[in-house]
Motif scaffolding. Structure first.
Motif, PDB file in Angstrom:
ATOM      1  N   UNK A  24       0.806  -1.241   0.000  1.00 10.32           N
ATOM      2  CA  UNK A  24       0.000   0.000   0.000  1.00 10.32           C
ATOM      3  C   UNK A  24       0.828   1.276   0.000  1.00 10.32           C
ATOM      4  N   UNK A  25       2.069   1.222   0.545  1.00  9.50           N
ATOM      5  CA  UNK A  25       2.901   2.441   0.617  1.00  9.50           C
ATOM      6  C   UNK A  25       4.003   2.453  -0.447  1.00  9.50           C
ATOM      7  N   UNK A  26       3.912   1.538  -1.389  1.00 12.52           N
ATOM      8  CA  UNK A  26       5.016   1.361  -2.350  1.00 12.52           C
ATOM      9  C   UNK A  26       4.648   1.826  -3.757  1.00 12.52           C
ATOM     10  N   UNK A  27       5.709   1.997  -4.538  1.00 11.08           N
ATOM     11  CA  UNK A  27       5.504   2.196  -5.978  1.00 11.08           C
ATOM     12  C   UNK A  27       6.201   1.051  -6.709  1.00 11.08           C
ATOM     13  N   UNK A  72       0.812   2.089  -4.827  1.00  8.52           N
ATOM     14  CA  UNK A  72      -0.004   1.489  -3.773  1.00  8.52           C
ATOM     15  C   UNK A  72      -1.115   2.442  -3.344  1.00  8.52           C
ATOM     16  N   UNK A  73      -2.116   1.879  -2.647  1.00  8.05           N
ATOM     17  CA  UNK A  73      -3.326   2.675  -2.356  1.00  8.05           C
ATOM     18  C   UNK A  73      -3.061   3.867  -1.447  1.00  8.05           C
ATOM     19  N   UNK A  74      -2.015   3.820  -0.607  1.00 12.27           N
ATOM     20  CA  UNK A  74      -1.753   4.953   0.308  1.00 12.27           C
ATOM     21  C   UNK A  74      -0.831   6.016  -0.299  1.00 12.27           C
ATOM     22  N   UNK A  75      -0.358   5.768  -1.496  1.00 11.59           N
ATOM     23  CA  UNK A  75       0.664   6.663  -2.060  1.00 11.59           C
ATOM     24  C   UNK A  75       0.025   7.901  -2.668  1.00 11.59           C
ATOM     25  N   UNK A 124      11.696  -4.851 -12.747  1.00 13.16           N
ATOM     26  CA  UNK A 124      10.819  -4.087 -11.859  1.00 13.16           C
ATOM     27  C   UNK A 124      11.319  -4.180 -10.431  1.00 13.16           C
ATOM     28  N   UNK A 125      11.140  -3.089  -9.702  1.00 10.75           N
ATOM     29  CA  UNK A 125      11.417  -3.074  -8.269  1.00 10.75           C
ATOM     30  C   UNK A 125      10.222  -2.405  -7.597  1.00 10.75           C
ATOM     31  N   UNK A 126       9.750  -3.024  -6.530  1.00 13.04           N
ATOM     32  CA  UNK A 126       8.714  -2.378  -5.719  1.00 13.04           C
ATOM     33  C   UNK A 126       9.436  -1.699  -4.569  1.00 13.04           C
ATOM     34  N   UNK A 127       9.165  -0.402  -4.357  1.00 12.89           N
ATOM     35  CA  UNK A 127       9.975   0.350  -3.396  1.00 12.89           C
ATOM     36  C   UNK A 127       9.103   1.323  -2.603  1.00 12.89           C
ATOM     37  N   UNK A 128       9.430   1.582  -1.324  1.00 13.04           N
ATOM     38  CA  UNK A 128       8.637   2.548  -0.562  1.00 13.04           C
ATOM     39  C   UNK A 128       8.600   3.899  -1.271  1.00 13.04           C
ATOM     40  N   UNK A 129       7.398   4.443  -1.400  1.00 18.86           N
ATOM     41  CA  UNK A 129       7.232   5.669  -2.192  1.00 18.86           C
ATOM     42  C   UNK A 129       8.025   6.838  -1.612  1.00 18.86           C
TER      43      UNK A 129
END
Ligand SMILES: NC(=O)c1ccc[n+]([C@@H]2O[C@H](COP(=O)([O-])OP(=O)(O)OC[C@H]3O[C@@H](n4cnc5c(N)ncnc54)[C@H](O)[C@@H]3O)[C@@H](O)[C@H]2O)c1
Ligand SMILES: C[C@@H](O)[C@H](N)C(=O)O
Length: 344
Positions: A24-27, A72-75, A124-129
């Protein structure tokens, strides 16, 4: 998705891995450019750096930038299509260090491409926004990736409290020494001297505008600095080679009351250092480890054309040619190699 995985020292394997799903906090970022750093080369050659041992297959690469493809939904503040630089060390955000803003000293930092954490030689990398920084149109993803070594330079300049009119001696003209040179100029240093033992590196530093490039194999450092500074010495010396003789020589280059910043990591944990010289001359000696809160400044400096990192790039290679890229990156005259991925 395609990844280049270090499975054994000196052995990469191209693997097809599942594309990560952002939390949820990632891009989710489609990686475009990744720099090859000295630490990647060290893991590639030796399978370890000190206590960090590659025990499981590891994706290398921590100097990265790419394009956001999912949030993610919180970003908020980032959306698909934005190009971002990824800051590779994510701290706990809760400990005393994090709360003081010195989050690079957090004991729980998870740093890309440092075992057991995978890096960015991947599609691809998923990373904290909050560790993904939007790049303005004028800043390329190569520059975005090189915000990482530039950050090391910016932090070193901050640790040295470099100010307007300072004379700074940088020892070592590899990518870190060169980014230190850029950073101290941006901080107002008017005279920048640099050392190395490879003539091509010195010639390159000269082309980039350093005021004096000193080959310490041929020239006595203390004499060269004395000549340049009328016997005073440099206000700040930043050690950026990690070579033991160079670390020791910092005290020969710094003025009385000046500052030495140690960035280069010696192979040996213990290097003889003349503490009487340090005391007698009241030298401030500072360690400089990674960086914190530097990415926004790095991006602004690049956007304003105040610093240059793209000029350090010798070649761009593909994920598929990662073995060849590492062989080239290990050549002593090469400054920076990049792995570049096609548009996703
Ligand atoms: N403290 C940190 O946060 C941090 C971050 C990144 C890198 N580092 C360290 O910084 C150092 C530099 O990194 P890099 O990527 O530029 O490495 P590099 O190996 O590419 O560059 C080092 C340079 O120092 C030169 N050199 C060797 N012996 C020398 C001597 N006696 N005098 C002067 N120069 C000499 C080499 O020819 C080379 O050009 C390394 O030790 C690296 O591990 C530290
Ligand atoms: C800071 C970064 O560039 C370095 N290679 C590290 O792993 O600490």
């Amino acid at each position: 998705m395609r990844t280049a995985v270090l499975v054994e020292p000196t052995e990469f394997e191209l693997q097809d891995r599942e594309r990560p799903t952002p939390g949820p906090d990632d891009v989710l970022v489609a990686i475009r450019d990744v720099g090859i750093c000295g630490s990647d080369i060290h893991y590639y050659e030796h399978g370890r750096i000190g206590d960090y041992v590659v025990e499981e297959p590891l994706v290398l690469g921590h100097e990265s930038a790419g394009e956001v493809v999912e949030v993610g939904e919180n970003v908020s503040g980032l959306e698909a299509g934005d190009r971002v630089a990824l800051e590779p060390g994510v701290p706990c955000r809760r400990c005393g260090h994090c709360k003081r803003g010195e989050y690079h000293l957090c004991e729980s930092v998870e740093f890309m491409a440092t075992p057991p954490h995978d890096g960015a030689f991947a599609e691809y990398v998923s990373w904290p926004a909050d560790f993904a920084y939007r790049l303005p149109e004028t800043v390329s993803t190569v520059e975005g990736a090189l915000c990482e070594p530039l950050s090391v330079g910016l932090h070193a300049a901050q640790r040295g409290n470099v100010g307007t009119g300072d004379t700074v001696l940088v020892t070592g003209a590899g990518p870190i020494g060169l980014t230190v040179a850029e950073a101290v100029r941006a901080a107002g240093a008017t005279d920048v001297l640099i050392t190395d033992v490879v003539p091509e590196k010195l010639a390159f530093a000269r082309e980039r505008g350093v005021d004096r490039a000193i080959d310490v194999r041929e020239t006595d450092l203390a004499t060269a600095v004395d000549e340049y500074t009328d016997g005073v010495g440099a206000d700040v010396v930043v050690e950026a080679s990690g070579a033991e003789p160079s670390i020791r020589s910092t005290l020969e280059g710094v003025r009385r009351g000046g500052t030495v910043v140690l960035v280069g990591l010696s192979e040996e944990a213990e290097v003889p250092f003349d503490v009487l010289e340090v005391i007698d001359n009241e030298i401030d000696v500072h360690g400089s480890f990674r960086y914190a809160n530097t990415y926004p400044a790095a991006i602004d400096l690049l956007a304003d054309g105040v610093v240059d990192v793209e000029g350090m790039v010798d070649f761009r290679s593909s994920l598929e040619d990662v073995d060849d890229a590492f062989d080239r990156a290990m050549e002593p005259t090469v400054i920076k190699g990049m792995i570049s991925l096609d548009d996703a």
